[in-house]
Design an enzyme around this catalytic site. Structure first.
Site, PDB file in Angstrom:
ATOM      1  N   ASP A  60      -4.695  56.010  79.585  1.00 64.46           N
ATOM      2  CA  ASP A  60      -5.213  55.966  81.085  1.00 64.46           C
ATOM      3  C   ASP A  60      -6.655  55.727  81.411  1.00 64.46           C
ATOM      4  O   ASP A  60      -6.879  54.990  82.260  1.00 64.46           O
ATOM      5  CB  ASP A  60      -4.615  57.096  82.149  1.00 64.46           C
ATOM      6  N   GLU A 101     -13.088  58.603  88.978  1.00 62.18           N
ATOM      7  CA  GLU A 101     -11.725  58.558  88.307  1.00 62.18           C
ATOM      8  C   GLU A 101     -12.176  58.508  86.963  1.00 62.18           C
ATOM      9  O   GLU A 101     -11.926  59.360  85.973  1.00 62.18           O
ATOM     10  CB  GLU A 101     -11.001  57.594  88.694  1.00 62.18           C
ATOM     11  N   GLU A 153      -1.648  52.313  93.267  1.00 59.82           N
ATOM     12  CA  GLU A 153      -2.203  53.499  93.577  1.00 59.82           C
ATOM     13  C   GLU A 153      -0.883  54.425  94.215  1.00 59.82           C
ATOM     14  O   GLU A 153      -0.839  55.952  94.030  1.00 59.82           O
ATOM     15  CB  GLU A 153      -2.931  53.294  94.630  1.00 59.82           C
ATOM     16  N   GLU A 223       4.591  50.354  85.351  1.00 61.37           N
ATOM     17  CA  GLU A 223       4.291  52.112  85.624  1.00 61.37           C
ATOM     18  C   GLU A 223       5.303  52.687  84.653  1.00 61.37           C
ATOM     19  O   GLU A 223       4.886  53.921  84.123  1.00 61.37           O
ATOM     20  CB  GLU A 223       4.369  52.342  87.121  1.00 61.37           C
TER      21      GLU A 223
HETATM   22  C1  LIG Z   1      -1.217  53.523  84.906  1.00 63.09           C
HETATM   23  C2  LIG Z   1      -1.966  54.012  86.111  1.00 63.09           C
HETATM   24  N1  LIG Z   1      -1.612  53.463  87.165  1.00 63.09           N
HETATM   25  C3  LIG Z   1      -2.222  54.151  88.479  1.00 63.09           C
HETATM   26  C4  LIG Z   1      -3.417  54.740  88.385  1.00 63.09           C
HETATM   27  C5  LIG Z   1      -4.255  55.318  89.704  1.00 63.09           C
HETATM   28  N2  LIG Z   1      -5.235  54.690  89.569  1.00 63.09           N
HETATM   29  C6  LIG Z   1      -3.881  54.983  86.976  1.00 63.09           C
HETATM   30  N3  LIG Z   1      -5.019  55.766  86.690  1.00 63.09           N
HETATM   31  N4  LIG Z   1      -3.136  54.728  86.008  1.00 63.09           N
END
Ligand SMILES: Cc1ncc(CN)c(N)n1
Length: 234
Positions: A60, A101, A153, A223
């Site tokens: 991520d 983040e 999001e 996702e």
């Molecule tokens: C795969 C993914 N999707 C969404 C997000 C949220 N910013 C994330 N950090 N990573």
């Protein structure tokens, strides 16, 4: 007749139902597949495998770095094409929190001994990042880009909010992870994005609305693949 497909006497779709609501009703099963994925459920019930969690963390981090140029390109589209000046502030706020983040991922990686410099992006991640890059093209209309941003999001917001709903047994050390995307500020950001999507699509052509729906579905599928990869799939 299903309320989501209700037509007016002129044959047009009922505009009193926001577009995002019609999609969420129509694609509920698929959407739940992303927001109630076994990986998320395992965090919620405390059975999460920490090697999966660490894999997700490293992957991520790579994803978020690729997400930044996409959000930046959407910000440019917002500045050029939006009719509401507050849209720009919404996206700008989102960009600023992406900096946090990235720093959060670095901090967690050092806590869990994940070497971010040696993470090799896995197939699902590579595909998702390519998809993000394709979204930066000037050919992607503003309503389509903002739809994708909202969906990306929203899936995280809803997934991690679910982890913390009543009855959870999440491990103490993962509380902070869930809070990161469940917190009120992030929830309000997702709601603002959704409002922008609904407002833009209310005025959009049927072609753009259909294209936005296709991209919404692509995000949800990416996702799901991302979570699958995290639990050890490819
Ligand atoms: C795969 C993914 N999707 C969404 C997000 C949220 N910013 C994330 N950090 N990573």
């Amino acid at each position: 007749m299903d309320e989501t497909t209700k037509k007016t006497v002129t044959g047009a779709t009922d505009s009193s139902i926001p577009v995002t609501e019609t999609w969420l009703r129509k694609h509920r099963l698929l959407y739940n597949g992303a927001t109630r994925h076994p990986f998320i459920l395992s965090i919620r019930d405390g059975s999460v495998d920490f090697s999966s969690f660490k894999r997700w963390l490293g992957q991520d981090y790579i994803f978020v770095r690729s997400f930044v140029p996409f959000v930046a390109s959407t910000l440019v589209k917002t500045c050029k094409e939006s009719t509401d000046e507050s849209d720009m502030e919404v996206i700008l706020g989102g960009m600023a929190s992406l900096n946090d983040e990235i720093n959060w991922f670095k901090k967690q990686a050092s806590k869990y001994l994940v070497s971010l410099t040696s993470v090799v992006p896995q197939n699902a991640n590579v595909k998702y990042c390519r998809f993000l890059e394709s979204l930066t093209s000037p050919e992607i209309e503003y309503p389509v880009a903002i739809t994708a941003l909202w969906a990306i999001e929203a899936v995280y917001q809803e997934s991690f909010a679910h982890c913390l709903e009543e009855g959870n047994r999440i491990p103490q050390e993962l509380q902070e992870t869930c809070e990161r995307w469940r917190n009120e500020g992030f929830g309000a950001y997702c709601k603002s994005l959704r409002d922008i999507v609904d407002r833009c699509l209310q005025k959009a052509s049927p072609e753009v609305i259909s294209k936005a729906e296709v991209f919404f579905l692509s995000v949800v599928e990416h996702e799901v693949e991302f979570w699958n990869m995290s639990v050890g799939g490819v």
